[in-house]
Design an enzyme around this catalytic site. Sequence first.
Site, PDB file in Angstrom:
ATOM      1  N   CYS A   1       0.681  -1.300   0.030  1.00  0.00           N
ATOM      2  CA  CYS A   1       0.056  -0.073  -0.019  1.00  0.00           C
ATOM      3  C   CYS A   1       0.733   1.211   0.113  1.00  0.00           C
ATOM      4  CB  CYS A   1      -1.015  -0.109   1.163  1.00  0.00           C
ATOM      5  SG  CYS A   1      -1.849   1.459   1.335  1.00  0.00           S
ATOM      6  N   GLY A   2       1.965   1.226   0.780  1.00  0.00           N
ATOM      7  CA  GLY A   2       2.834   2.478   0.899  1.00  0.00           C
ATOM      8  C   GLY A   2       3.587   2.639  -0.475  1.00  0.00           C
TER       9      GLY A   2
ATOM     10  N   TRP B   1       2.310   1.677  -3.396  1.00  0.00           N
ATOM     11  CA  TRP B   1       1.234   2.051  -4.427  1.00  0.00           C
ATOM     12  C   TRP B   1       1.273   3.471  -4.259  1.00  0.00           C
ATOM     13  CZ3 TRP B   1      -3.108   5.070  -3.737  1.00  0.00           C
ATOM     14  CH2 TRP B   1      -3.929   5.125  -4.904  1.00  0.00           C
ATOM     15  N   HIS B   2       1.813   4.248  -3.421  1.00  0.00           N
ATOM     16  CA  HIS B   2       1.606   5.774  -3.241  1.00  0.00           C
ATOM     17  C   HIS B   2       2.489   6.522  -4.047  1.00  0.00           C
ATOM     18  CE1 HIS B   2      -1.602   4.947  -0.063  1.00  0.00           C
ATOM     19  NE2 HIS B   2      -1.886   6.445  -0.098  1.00  0.00           N
ATOM     20  N   GLY B   3       3.854   5.793  -4.311  1.00  0.00           N
ATOM     21  CA  GLY B   3       4.765   6.458  -5.028  1.00  0.00           C
ATOM     22  C   GLY B   3       6.047   5.738  -4.916  1.00  0.00           C
TER      23      GLY B   3
END
Length: 415
Positions: free
Chosen positions: A320-321, A323-325
């Site tokens: 998830c982390g 996925w953010h960048g």
Amino acid sequence: MLFCSQNFLLFFLAVFVVYWALPWQRARVWLLLACSFVFYATWNRWLACIICVTTLADYVIAILLESSATPTRKKLLLFASVGMNLALLCYFKYVNFFLHSIEGALNAAGAGVSLPTLSVILPIGISFYTFEAISYTVDVYRGRIKAERNLGHFMLFILFFPHLIAGPIVRAADFLPQIRRAKHWQWTRARVGLQLFFMGMIKKIVIADRLAAMVDPVFAHASDYGTGTTWTIMIAWAIQVYCDFSGYSDMALGCAHLLGYRLTQNFDMPYLAVNISDFWRRWHMSLGSWLRDYLFIPLGGSRAGLWITCRNLLITMTLCGLWHGASWTFVLFGFLQALLLIGHVLFRRFCEARPSLDEMLHTPVGAAMRIALTFATFCITLVVFRAQTLSIGWGMLQTLFVPRADKAVLATEAG
């Protein structure tokens, strides 16, 4: 065309007028599809063509998958679709991150190599439509939805322009039936759409952009600031990122309502969450539900014991982390969220064995303490999320808990 720009407002006004002037539902669908392509092509027309090609591939694969009689062929088609979308995401968003990480690891081992940096244009919203395409194929594979036979409808599901920039992540089961449904003008729905749009614009322009003028200089020169300033800016940054992200989501929901569509709610007052698990049920809700349904639960969820649950949380939230960048700061942010969620699981078990403690935590005072603690811990992890490098993030975390004054104040005192 950002939502709060004059170009977008003029673009949307033109779409809105022509859309409701058309008396035919099919013509409205093709108008929205054409406008969605134009909207994306304003960023880069070649990337818009790539998205159309991959969308066509997903459309064909889903039909073949539904008509396949053998489980092996179905799995191969599923892997083909998911692999294509993940390859697209990894190349455009993460290829240079992977190359730089490999280069750093090899140089740390004494290899002394230099890997090239590729000139890659990051497609706007690629993380959102990639996840939408994957969820569609998986749902067809699981038999939860039928493969869409109307190519125009399927392409609009992927390309619908109001949610391309910042979500929410749309599910086919929610959106495709809305395309088939006849649209009729409703003043009540138009009012709701306008309220959502202007509320989002106020969050973005009036609050988030004003706070950015305070936050950006401090993060750019973090070592110049002391504990008091860092704590203040940390809270300001938490408010900024919420108003920025939820503002864009509100504007997306408002635009969709004005066109007769309903998108899923993406935020539900997350800073009033009583624990970190409750927080992630309220923050970026479309991403949280996607990760739960297509990653956490397929890994085993929380059904196979404590250690498997902890493993699944670590995998899910670390990804998830990422996925953010494409940065190790985002990876660390996700990892910290996993640790907080694991801590909550353990603390909940601890409280279940102590009814008096559990009862105290559910009193108004206990709830207020839990809200404050949840907000504070998330704000602290946001420092890592915002920092340009891991070393800068670590330095700011140290400043939060090791008191020191601003350099300007020290220089004044020394003078």
